[in-house]
Design an enzyme around this catalytic site. Structure first.
Site, PDB file in Angstrom:
ATOM      1  N   CYS A   1      19.558 -16.825  36.873  1.00 45.25           N
ATOM      2  CA  CYS A   1      20.314 -16.828  38.687  1.00 45.25           C
ATOM      3  C   CYS A   1      21.525 -16.459  38.263  1.00 45.25           C
ATOM      4  CB  CYS A   1      19.982 -18.255  39.105  1.00 45.25           C
ATOM      5  SG  CYS A   1      20.395 -18.338  40.990  1.00 45.25           S
TER       6      CYS A   1
ATOM      7  N   HIS B   1      14.717 -21.075  38.209  1.00 47.62           N
ATOM      8  CA  HIS B   1      14.852 -21.876  37.019  1.00 47.62           C
ATOM      9  C   HIS B   1      13.805 -22.272  36.960  1.00 47.62           C
ATOM     10  CE1 HIS B   1      19.808 -22.170  38.672  1.00 47.62           C
ATOM     11  NE2 HIS B   1      19.567 -21.804  39.735  1.00 47.62           N
TER      12      HIS B   1
ATOM     13  N   GLU C   1      14.397 -24.018  33.563  1.00 44.17           N
ATOM     14  CA  GLU C   1      14.934 -25.949  33.423  1.00 44.17           C
ATOM     15  C   GLU C   1      14.472 -26.695  34.063  1.00 44.17           C
ATOM     16  OE1 GLU C   1      16.255 -22.794  34.695  1.00 44.17           O
ATOM     17  OE2 GLU C   1      17.699 -23.744  35.648  1.00 44.17           O
TER      18      GLU C   1
END
Ligand code: GLN
Length: 219
Positions: free
Chosen positions: A83, A174, A176
């Site tokens: 991002c 994302h 994560e």
């Protein structure tokens, strides 16, 4: 901290640092935060996390990490920008000056709208995992152009969401912040580290939506 050869670092200035470190640990990869230039020594790869790209750009300059990362990249360090990290790595940024400019893509910052237009979905990235993986977009950019030496890993109608060249991976979402370890495994392999090939979406059974919030309810 002594250098860990073969480890992956996570740029620790602002944004989703701990979430990437946790995912790397779940993947079984040695990982450590990077706040100072000396901590780049011995790393196979560096993740530039999501956060806010203007803020990260300023901090990278203040902390003397911009030139250090460029030098380490020149010496073979692999990079993954998520991002805001992808924005910083892009060669072109619509209406703004590029920062690192290391991968031949054009990004259009905040192209989905405001923070309230953030969303989750699932999509197949065939080179990364054989099953669709969950994706979290938080005020993401769109990759609106990729150069001839860049491959799209995940493409939809009018934008590319993940791409790579030989040394850099970029994702506008994302991984994560989802249970999927597939992109972390993919990046670790790109860095030459040995991790098992994901034959599914790489979902970690221990992950919960609150894993990354560190939220501990009071009794
Ligand atoms: N909107 C942010 C920016 O332009 C990126 C958001 C993110 O990293 N999730 O820097």
């Amino acid at each position: 901290m002594s250098p860990t050869v073969g480890a992956i670092g996570v740029l620790d200035l602002q944004g989703g640092v701990q979430e990437h470190l946790d995912h790397l640990q779940r993947t079984g990869v040695a990982a450590r935060p990077v706040k100072h230039a000396a901590e780049l020594a011995g790393l196979a790869g560096l993740i530039i996390p999501g956060g806010e790209s203007t803020c990260l750009a300023r901090l990278l300059t203040i902390f003397g990490l911009r030139a250090a990362i460029e030098q380490a990249y020149g010496e073979g360090l692999k990079l993954w920008g998520t991002c805001a990290g992808a924005i910083l790595l892009a060669r072109e940024n619509v209406g703004e000056a590029p920062f690192f400019g290391l991968i031949d893509i054009t990004v259009n910052r905040n192209a989905f709208g405001s923070q309230l237009d953030s969303f989750q979905c699932e999509a197949l990235a065939p080179a990364v995992a054989r099953e669709p993986i969950p994706l979290t977009f938080i005020r993401a950019p769109k990759i609106v152009r990729i150069g001839s030496d860049v491959q799209a890993l995940l493409q939809t109608d009018d934008y590319v969401a993940a791409a790579e060249d030989t040394r850099i991976l970029v994702t506008v979402f994302h991984p994560e912040l989802t249970p999927s370890l597939a992109f972390h495994r993919y990046f670790a392999r790109k860095c030459g580290l040995s991790v098992a090939e994901a034959d599914d979406a790489g979902l970690d059974p221990g992950w919960t939506p609150l894993s990354w919030t560190r939220f501990t309810p009071h009794a």
